[in-house]
Scaffold this motif. Sequence first.
Motif, PDB file in Angstrom:
ATOM      1  N   PHE A  53      59.228   3.588  32.939  1.00  0.00           N
ATOM      2  CA  PHE A  53      58.679   4.947  32.927  1.00  0.00           C
ATOM      3  C   PHE A  53      59.743   5.931  33.384  1.00  0.00           C
ATOM      4  O   PHE A  53      60.610   5.598  34.197  1.00  0.00           O
ATOM      5  CB  PHE A  53      57.473   5.061  33.866  1.00  0.00           C
ATOM      6  CG  PHE A  53      56.370   4.085  33.569  1.00  0.00           C
ATOM      7  CD1 PHE A  53      55.513   4.285  32.502  1.00  0.00           C
ATOM      8  CD2 PHE A  53      56.206   2.951  34.352  1.00  0.00           C
ATOM      9  CE1 PHE A  53      54.511   3.382  32.226  1.00  0.00           C
ATOM     10  CE2 PHE A  53      55.204   2.042  34.092  1.00  0.00           C
ATOM     11  CZ  PHE A  53      54.349   2.254  33.021  1.00  0.00           C
ATOM     12  N   LEU A  54      59.655   7.149  32.879  1.00  0.00           N
ATOM     13  CA  LEU A  54      60.500   8.247  33.334  1.00  0.00           C
ATOM     14  C   LEU A  54      59.736   9.041  34.388  1.00  0.00           C
ATOM     15  O   LEU A  54      58.582   9.401  34.186  1.00  0.00           O
ATOM     16  CB  LEU A  54      60.891   9.152  32.170  1.00  0.00           C
ATOM     17  CG  LEU A  54      61.643   8.485  31.009  1.00  0.00           C
ATOM     18  CD1 LEU A  54      62.000   9.523  29.958  1.00  0.00           C
ATOM     19  CD2 LEU A  54      62.884   7.757  31.504  1.00  0.00           C
ATOM     20  N   VAL A  55      60.392   9.294  35.503  1.00  0.00           N
ATOM     21  CA  VAL A  55      59.792  10.081  36.584  1.00  0.00           C
ATOM     22  C   VAL A  55      60.664  11.323  36.762  1.00  0.00           C
ATOM     23  O   VAL A  55      61.777  11.240  37.301  1.00  0.00           O
ATOM     24  CB  VAL A  55      59.710   9.278  37.891  1.00  0.00           C
ATOM     25  CG1 VAL A  55      59.170  10.152  39.021  1.00  0.00           C
ATOM     26  CG2 VAL A  55      58.825   8.045  37.699  1.00  0.00           C
ATOM     27  N   PRO A  56      60.199  12.483  36.311  1.00  0.00           N
ATOM     28  CA  PRO A  56      61.052  13.671  36.311  1.00  0.00           C
ATOM     29  C   PRO A  56      61.200  14.306  37.692  1.00  0.00           C
ATOM     30  O   PRO A  56      60.440  14.023  38.619  1.00  0.00           O
ATOM     31  CB  PRO A  56      60.323  14.620  35.351  1.00  0.00           C
ATOM     32  CG  PRO A  56      58.896  14.193  35.410  1.00  0.00           C
ATOM     33  CD  PRO A  56      58.911  12.714  35.638  1.00  0.00           C
ATOM     34  N   GLU A  57      62.190  15.161  37.807  1.00  0.00           N
ATOM     35  CA  GLU A  57      62.381  15.969  39.012  1.00  0.00           C
ATOM     36  C   GLU A  57      61.112  16.782  39.267  1.00  0.00           C
ATOM     37  O   GLU A  57      60.498  17.299  38.355  1.00  0.00           O
ATOM     38  CB  GLU A  57      63.565  16.921  38.814  1.00  0.00           C
ATOM     39  CG  GLU A  57      63.916  17.752  40.017  1.00  0.00           C
ATOM     40  CD  GLU A  57      64.824  17.020  40.974  1.00  0.00           C
ATOM     41  OE1 GLU A  57      64.647  17.202  42.185  1.00  0.00           O
ATOM     42  OE2 GLU A  57      65.694  16.266  40.505  1.00  0.00           O
ATOM     43  N   GLY A  58      60.729  16.867  40.530  1.00  0.00           N
ATOM     44  CA  GLY A  58      59.554  17.651  40.892  1.00  0.00           C
ATOM     45  C   GLY A  58      58.262  16.860  40.903  1.00  0.00           C
ATOM     46  O   GLY A  58      57.201  17.433  41.205  1.00  0.00           O
ATOM     47  N   ASP A 115      56.574  12.099  46.463  1.00  0.00           N
ATOM     48  CA  ASP A 115      57.828  12.790  46.178  1.00  0.00           C
ATOM     49  C   ASP A 115      58.936  11.804  45.810  1.00  0.00           C
ATOM     50  O   ASP A 115      60.004  11.760  46.441  1.00  0.00           O
ATOM     51  CB  ASP A 115      58.255  13.652  47.373  1.00  0.00           C
ATOM     52  CG  ASP A 115      57.242  14.748  47.676  1.00  0.00           C
ATOM     53  OD1 ASP A 115      56.784  15.410  46.735  1.00  0.00           O
ATOM     54  OD2 ASP A 115      56.898  14.933  48.862  1.00  0.00           O
ATOM     55  N   PRO A 116      58.710  10.994  44.784  1.00  0.00           N
ATOM     56  CA  PRO A 116      59.714   9.983  44.424  1.00  0.00           C
ATOM     57  C   PRO A 116      61.003  10.625  43.921  1.00  0.00           C
ATOM     58  O   PRO A 116      60.985  11.689  43.287  1.00  0.00           O
ATOM     59  CB  PRO A 116      59.020   9.194  43.308  1.00  0.00           C
ATOM     60  CG  PRO A 116      58.053  10.164  42.699  1.00  0.00           C
ATOM     61  CD  PRO A 116      57.562  11.005  43.848  1.00  0.00           C
ATOM     62  N   ALA A 117      62.108   9.978  44.220  1.00  0.00           N
ATOM     63  CA  ALA A 117      63.389  10.435  43.675  1.00  0.00           C
ATOM     64  C   ALA A 117      63.337  10.344  42.154  1.00  0.00           C
ATOM     65  O   ALA A 117      62.816   9.376  41.599  1.00  0.00           O
ATOM     66  CB  ALA A 117      64.526   9.589  44.221  1.00  0.00           C
ATOM     67  N   PRO A 118      63.862  11.356  41.451  1.00  0.00           N
ATOM     68  CA  PRO A 118      63.735  11.348  39.990  1.00  0.00           C
ATOM     69  C   PRO A 118      64.576  10.263  39.335  1.00  0.00           C
ATOM     70  O   PRO A 118      65.605   9.839  39.862  1.00  0.00           O
ATOM     71  CB  PRO A 118      64.232  12.746  39.595  1.00  0.00           C
ATOM     72  CG  PRO A 118      65.149  13.139  40.704  1.00  0.00           C
ATOM     73  CD  PRO A 118      64.563  12.542  41.952  1.00  0.00           C
ATOM     74  N   ALA A 119      64.134   9.828  38.177  1.00  0.00           N
ATOM     75  CA  ALA A 119      64.887   8.921  37.307  1.00  0.00           C
ATOM     76  C   ALA A 119      64.306   9.140  35.917  1.00  0.00           C
ATOM     77  O   ALA A 119      63.286   8.555  35.560  1.00  0.00           O
ATOM     78  CB  ALA A 119      64.757   7.482  37.746  1.00  0.00           C
ATOM     79  N   ALA A 120      64.951   9.986  35.134  1.00  0.00           N
ATOM     80  CA  ALA A 120      64.324  10.427  33.895  1.00  0.00           C
ATOM     81  C   ALA A 120      65.333  10.620  32.771  1.00  0.00           C
ATOM     82  O   ALA A 120      65.245  11.582  31.997  1.00  0.00           O
ATOM     83  CB  ALA A 120      63.558  11.731  34.143  1.00  0.00           C
ATOM     84  N   ASN A 121      66.278   9.695  32.675  1.00  0.00           N
ATOM     85  CA  ASN A 121      67.254   9.772  31.594  1.00  0.00           C
ATOM     86  C   ASN A 121      67.471   8.355  31.074  1.00  0.00           C
ATOM     87  O   ASN A 121      68.360   7.633  31.527  1.00  0.00           O
ATOM     88  CB  ASN A 121      68.564  10.385  32.102  1.00  0.00           C
ATOM     89  CG  ASN A 121      69.571  10.615  30.989  1.00  0.00           C
ATOM     90  OD1 ASN A 121      69.458  10.040  29.910  1.00  0.00           O
ATOM     91  ND2 ASN A 121      70.554  11.467  31.245  1.00  0.00           N
ATOM     92  N   ASP A 122      66.631   7.957  30.119  1.00  0.00           N
ATOM     93  CA  ASP A 122      66.703   6.571  29.654  1.00  0.00           C
ATOM     94  C   ASP A 122      68.030   6.264  28.978  1.00  0.00           C
ATOM     95  O   ASP A 122      68.534   5.137  29.049  1.00  0.00           O
ATOM     96  CB  ASP A 122      65.523   6.235  28.746  1.00  0.00           C
ATOM     97  CG  ASP A 122      65.351   7.212  27.596  1.00  0.00           C
ATOM     98  OD1 ASP A 122      66.078   8.229  27.561  1.00  0.00           O
ATOM     99  OD2 ASP A 122      64.490   6.970  26.739  1.00  0.00           O
ATOM    100  N   ALA A 123      68.651   7.263  28.342  1.00  0.00           N
ATOM    101  CA  ALA A 123      69.931   7.029  27.683  1.00  0.00           C
ATOM    102  C   ALA A 123      71.014   6.671  28.690  1.00  0.00           C
ATOM    103  O   ALA A 123      71.941   5.904  28.392  1.00  0.00           O
ATOM    104  CB  ALA A 123      70.349   8.264  26.879  1.00  0.00           C
TER     105      ALA A 123
END
Length: 723
Positions: A568-573, A624-632
Amino acid sequence: MKCLLTKDTMAAIDQAVADGVDVINYSIGGDRTNLTTVSAAAKLRAAQAGVFVSVSAGNDGPTASTIGTPAPWVTTVAASTYDGLSIANGIEVTAGPLQGTYIAVEGVTSTPLNQTGDISADVVVAEPLLACAELTNSAEIAGKFALIQRGTCSFDIKIAAAEAAGAAGVIVYNNSAVAPIPMGGTGSFGIPAVMTTLAAGSAFNAEITGGGVVNVKMSPSVFVDDVVEVGNIMAGFSSRGPNLSTFDVIKPDITAPGVKILAGASSQPMLAPPGNSFTYLQGTSMSSPHIAGMAALVKEVHPDWSAAMVKSALMTTARQNVTKENGVTPADPFDFGAGHAVPNKATQPGLTYDIANNDYFAFLCGIGNSSFVVNTTGSTCAQFEAAGYDTDPSQLNLPSMAIAELTGAETLTRVVTDVSGSGSVYTATVEAPAGVDVEVITNDGANQMTVAANASVAYGVKFTPNANATIGQWVFGAITWSNGVHSVRSPIAIKVESPQLIVAPAVIGGEVKAKSGRLSFQVDMRYSGTTSASVVGVSAPFGSTRTVTQDPDRTFSFNEPGLGFHAFLVPEGTRVARFSLNEALASVPGADLDLYVYRCIALSCSAVGSSAASGGNEVVTLRDPAPAANDAAGDFYLVFVHAYDLLGATEAEYTMPLWIVDAQESTTRIVASPRAIMGRSNIVTVMTSNLTASPLPYLGVASFKDADGIEHSSTLIEVFANQ
């Protein structure tokens, strides 16, 4: 991802304990945040069986917060230099005013000199000198040795730039007065590369820049004898604190020699020149065995001591005359913990700090590992608290003290036990952290503490921020108990934070009508002025369906066959991410499924949460998870579902409900007074409309800010919508 099988290491540790060992050395890196991995759990069992476990801190320094396996039940060892003489490989300047032999340590990723044979060439200063970009003087460098200075970018980048410019070899010179090191990296280069000293490299540079010629011979047969090693300098590679698993425990614990350690070697190593039976090695994998050996000496003198007592003895007798890697700035507890080990003093520490087995479980409760605790002990964290165990990580009876968020007066309690066999009066000397007032609390008063022979005595240390405190900055100090014979020192790390002006409940929940509903709760104001409230969510879950197969050994391993795999992607914010399992959503009723969550950056994954209770109802909630949202780029969250027990079935299908709450929903609004009055509570109401009735909750987060728009508190909202 580690090439070592965690199940094998766990089994090895358990077998060593069963064999009756006193000490285990574990020169292998570990997870920086998860203290419930199978290997960390095995080390906990070892410590609780009385076995001292020494682990390497890691080689990712000097970057902050890079400590591996920062568990309080192990002794985490940093690496530093030692005083003495050694032998070094060298390079030879063949003529001119600089003629002579100079220290030169071969790189790990370059072509070994025993393969290239002797090479002689003039030296050309690289432009730019740091070689972190393409070299602009490649025509001059072609066929010559490129002189490059250490710093700013990796050795791989420097050597690659020189090789691309046509260099015959590379001479990197250090950027500080510390000894050269084997240049590591992940590349593989077709030219030799060595590192020399700052003094030698600077002299080469000055001679060449001044119009002179420096001709160098690289050869596997050139050595420098009686090289003076400068001790008491932290290794640049040694991983540093603060501790990511909890800032309230100082890591590393201690330092020991880990630079240029003479060791037996394989004649066909994976990452070093072949043909050597002995070699100099470096890393915290070298320093950790030093502490293991010292622990064995202490254990020989005191065979009845617990692992915590041995650790305490080593830490409280350590010395602090150590600098950071620049050789000038004094090291601090995030570099070396209590300091550099002094083995002979550790056998007679005077006092020790012991830790009971259940105290470790209470500690784990305090950092959010309740599922692990109940699965391991059969008791809930609430039962531990009811039995009087303190779950605050700062209160664990370690020979060090840390408070990550000091907003007002806070007292830490410690218990010391006499191991000298003689009663004595100890006097406390305090090195107060800057901006913090420190008060020692004892039954005797006046910073004194009477300890009877073989008795245990409690004392307190009260920390209060003062007007000179710097907000958000770690400051360090120490407390030393002395009786004229023994000095028992504990390091202190404190970070002062602004007082919390708004205090809201961590979680509120309730049922509402799907068509229209409301939840109200109190928020305490500790100032007078204006305030504001906002809400993200409330959001319904979505589902992800997979099939798992029964794990034959019932032990989870990262990415093993048969797991349910979700990315899953978890975006900033994102204010909250929740991953859950529900027995009602699995094809095998009552199946025991477990949940493991990882955050991956550039395909390097670290555990961020797990739930492994009995049965099939599991939940991991990340605020407030740290983001990780760039699958590439390989940045995402991974969730594994593990089939612990399918009750005889070979496989099971399940649906995992999950929430990623990062935006306001039109179905939700928040109502709250814009006024804050010191000492009063505001009534906050969350209003919902047009929800869909479901047995699964809606999730949201309410946040509360001061007049400057700074958030001081937030509340997780869990709403069940009924018809």
